[in-house]
Design a protein around this motif. Structure first.
Motif, PDB file in Angstrom:
ATOM      1  N   LEU A  60       0.834  -1.192   0.000  1.00  0.00           N
ATOM      2  CA  LEU A  60       0.000   0.000   0.000  1.00  0.00           C
ATOM      3  C   LEU A  60       0.874   1.249   0.000  1.00  0.00           C
ATOM      4  N   SER A  61       0.385   2.304  -0.621  1.00  0.00           N
ATOM      5  CA  SER A  61       1.204   3.503  -0.814  1.00  0.00           C
ATOM      6  C   SER A  61       1.243   4.408   0.410  1.00  0.00           C
ATOM      7  N   ILE A  62       0.179   4.371   1.231  1.00  0.00           N
ATOM      8  CA  ILE A  62       0.139   5.167   2.459  1.00  0.00           C
ATOM      9  C   ILE A  62      -0.419   4.306   3.585  1.00  0.00           C
ATOM     10  N   SER A  67      -8.942   0.883   8.367  1.00  0.00           N
ATOM     11  CA  SER A  67     -10.062   1.151   7.467  1.00  0.00           C
ATOM     12  C   SER A  67      -9.601   1.394   6.029  1.00  0.00           C
ATOM     13  N   LEU A  68      -8.796   2.406   5.828  1.00  0.00           N
ATOM     14  CA  LEU A  68      -8.348   2.740   4.472  1.00  0.00           C
ATOM     15  C   LEU A  68      -7.437   1.650   3.926  1.00  0.00           C
ATOM     16  N   MET A 182     -21.323  -1.880   0.015  1.00  0.00           N
ATOM     17  CA  MET A 182     -21.409  -1.005   1.186  1.00  0.00           C
ATOM     18  C   MET A 182     -20.317   0.060   1.194  1.00  0.00           C
ATOM     19  N   GLU A 183     -19.468   0.059   0.172  1.00  0.00           N
ATOM     20  CA  GLU A 183     -18.347   1.004   0.026  1.00  0.00           C
ATOM     21  C   GLU A 183     -17.314   0.835   1.128  1.00  0.00           C
ATOM     22  N   GLY A 184     -17.209  -0.398   1.631  1.00  0.00           N
ATOM     23  CA  GLY A 184     -16.152  -0.735   2.572  1.00  0.00           C
ATOM     24  C   GLY A 184     -16.259  -0.031   3.900  1.00  0.00           C
ATOM     25  N   PHE A 185     -15.113   0.124   4.542  1.00  0.00           N
ATOM     26  CA  PHE A 185     -15.054   0.783   5.841  1.00  0.00           C
ATOM     27  C   PHE A 185     -15.047   2.299   5.683  1.00  0.00           C
ATOM     28  N   ASP A 186     -15.521   2.979   6.710  1.00  0.00           N
ATOM     29  CA  ASP A 186     -15.416   4.436   6.746  1.00  0.00           C
ATOM     30  C   ASP A 186     -13.951   4.788   7.022  1.00  0.00           C
ATOM     31  N   PRO A 187     -13.236   5.377   6.070  1.00  0.00           N
ATOM     32  CA  PRO A 187     -11.805   5.621   6.265  1.00  0.00           C
ATOM     33  C   PRO A 187     -11.502   6.594   7.394  1.00  0.00           C
ATOM     34  N   MET A 193     -13.862   0.113  15.806  1.00  0.00           N
ATOM     35  CA  MET A 193     -15.306   0.251  15.616  1.00  0.00           C
ATOM     36  C   MET A 193     -15.712   0.410  14.153  1.00  0.00           C
ATOM     37  N   GLU A 194     -14.733   0.399  13.230  1.00  0.00           N
ATOM     38  CA  GLU A 194     -15.087   0.493  11.821  1.00  0.00           C
ATOM     39  C   GLU A 194     -15.890  -0.721  11.363  1.00  0.00           C
TER      40      GLU A 194
END
Length: 342
Positions: A60-62, A67-68, A182-187, A193-194
């Protein structure tokens, strides 16, 4: 497309990869095993490349936290089912099949978890997930086998299959198409809690979240942030406010948010005088930062409410704070779980 992909999000977890990745490989036949690296600065990637060349690596780049990190990694994984597995989890023989078979039997099951026991106390449930998660009427999470910091011994009392409200992110089975729908986790949750937020949205969309006690894993817990770390306290309280703000109906929000804020204030005072001042300050900072981000959270609330097709089931209509601290109910079986929305 592969049927099942096990994705381990790693950040400086060489120690845990050395300890637990071999068991994942051994006990996960017919599954892709992937390590998604969240910008580690240790020798995690070198270790995997050298000792486990069959394991796929996503760099991953960051480092956007849990979540992200998972959102970015899973966009690159083509599979029918994802298993999101913490690096500090020891799996056991036949841990995948019972859960996948259960999900295959019912297309309404979107997510699930196995039994989560403590790696260090193997006859005791582990804090993060235990035997399946619930929330109370004010949005405080608890589990079968764990209420606040009270952990139950495992005597087979949860060797069952049960619909729950949320499944732990330490070992989360989820349909890939539902995760992306669901557009995944809330970043913005970053970590902690995500998975509850995602499972709330899954429930509200008409799907089910399940627990399967025929599969068992052992979790170290606190590999990134120990539960006593003020940073974790901050994330739990800030994300807890975002969680209920996004997912409550308007009426629930007006009635319950003031009560939640009052109880959080009491928790802050308790932390300061009976635990650590830093934890109490973390609760206050969590509330200020939630208010600071209210405009962004409002947009998320509107999107969540527009997608809701039903009131989420399996929410405990009582107060777990009242039951635990005032009535002294320390075990899940002492609760009247008929008091849900089912």
């Amino acid at each position: 497309m592969e049927k099942t992909a096990i994705v381990i999000l790693n950040y400086n977890g060489e120690k845990y990869l050395r300890q637990f990745l071999p068991s994942v490989i051994t006990h996960s036949t017919n599954c892709r095993v992937i390590v998604a690296d969240n910008c580690s600065t240790d020798n995690s990637i070198e270790y995997v490349n050298q000792h486990h060349p069959t394991v796929e690596i996503i760099k991953l780049s960051i480092n956007g936290g849990y979540s992200l990190g998972y959102n970015e990694a899973l966009r690159q994984v083509d599979a029918q089912y994802y298993v999101l597995l913490n690096s500090d989890v020891e799996v056991t023989g036949n841990w995948v099949a019972p859960v996948i078979d259960m999900m295959e039997s019912d297309p309404a099951i979107a997510a699930a978890q196995p039994k989560i026991l403590s790696f260090h106390q193997k006859n005791e449930f582990e804090y993060a997930g235990a035997a399946g998660g619930f929330i109370d009427t004010l949005g405080y999470p608890f589990c079968r086998g764990r209420i606040f910091n009270t952990l139950e011994k495992d005597s087979g009392q949860y060797n069952d299959i049960k619909q729950i409200f949320w499944a732990t992110g330490a070992c989360l089975f989820i349909r890939a198409d539902i995760f992306h729908k669901m557009e995944g986790f809330d970043p913005d949750f970053f970590a902690h809690m995500e998975e509850i937020d995602l499972c709330w949205r899954i429930n509200s969309a008409g799907y089910k979240v399940m627990y399967n006690g025929n599969s068992t894993v052992y979790h170290v817990g606190g590999g990134t942030l120990h539960k006593s770390n003020p940073r974790k306290t901050y994330l739990n309280f800030r994300n807890g406010l975002s969680l209920i703000y996004k997912n409550y109906s308007t009426l629930e929000l007006y009635v319950k948010m003031p009560l939640r804020i009052m109880l959080d204030a009491i928790a802050s005072v308790k932390f300061m005088f009976f635990d650590t001042f830093a934890d109490g300050a973390a609760v206050i900072k969590a509330h200020f930062d939630f208010l600071r981000d209210l405009k962004r959270n409002y947009k998320k609330r509107r999107a969540a409410q527009q997608k809701k097709i039903r009131q989420a089931e399996t929410i405990y209509r009582g107060s777990i704070v009242l039951e635990y601290f005032i009535k002294g109910k320390r075990k899940f079986k002492a609760l009247n779980m008929c008091r849900t929305n089912q």
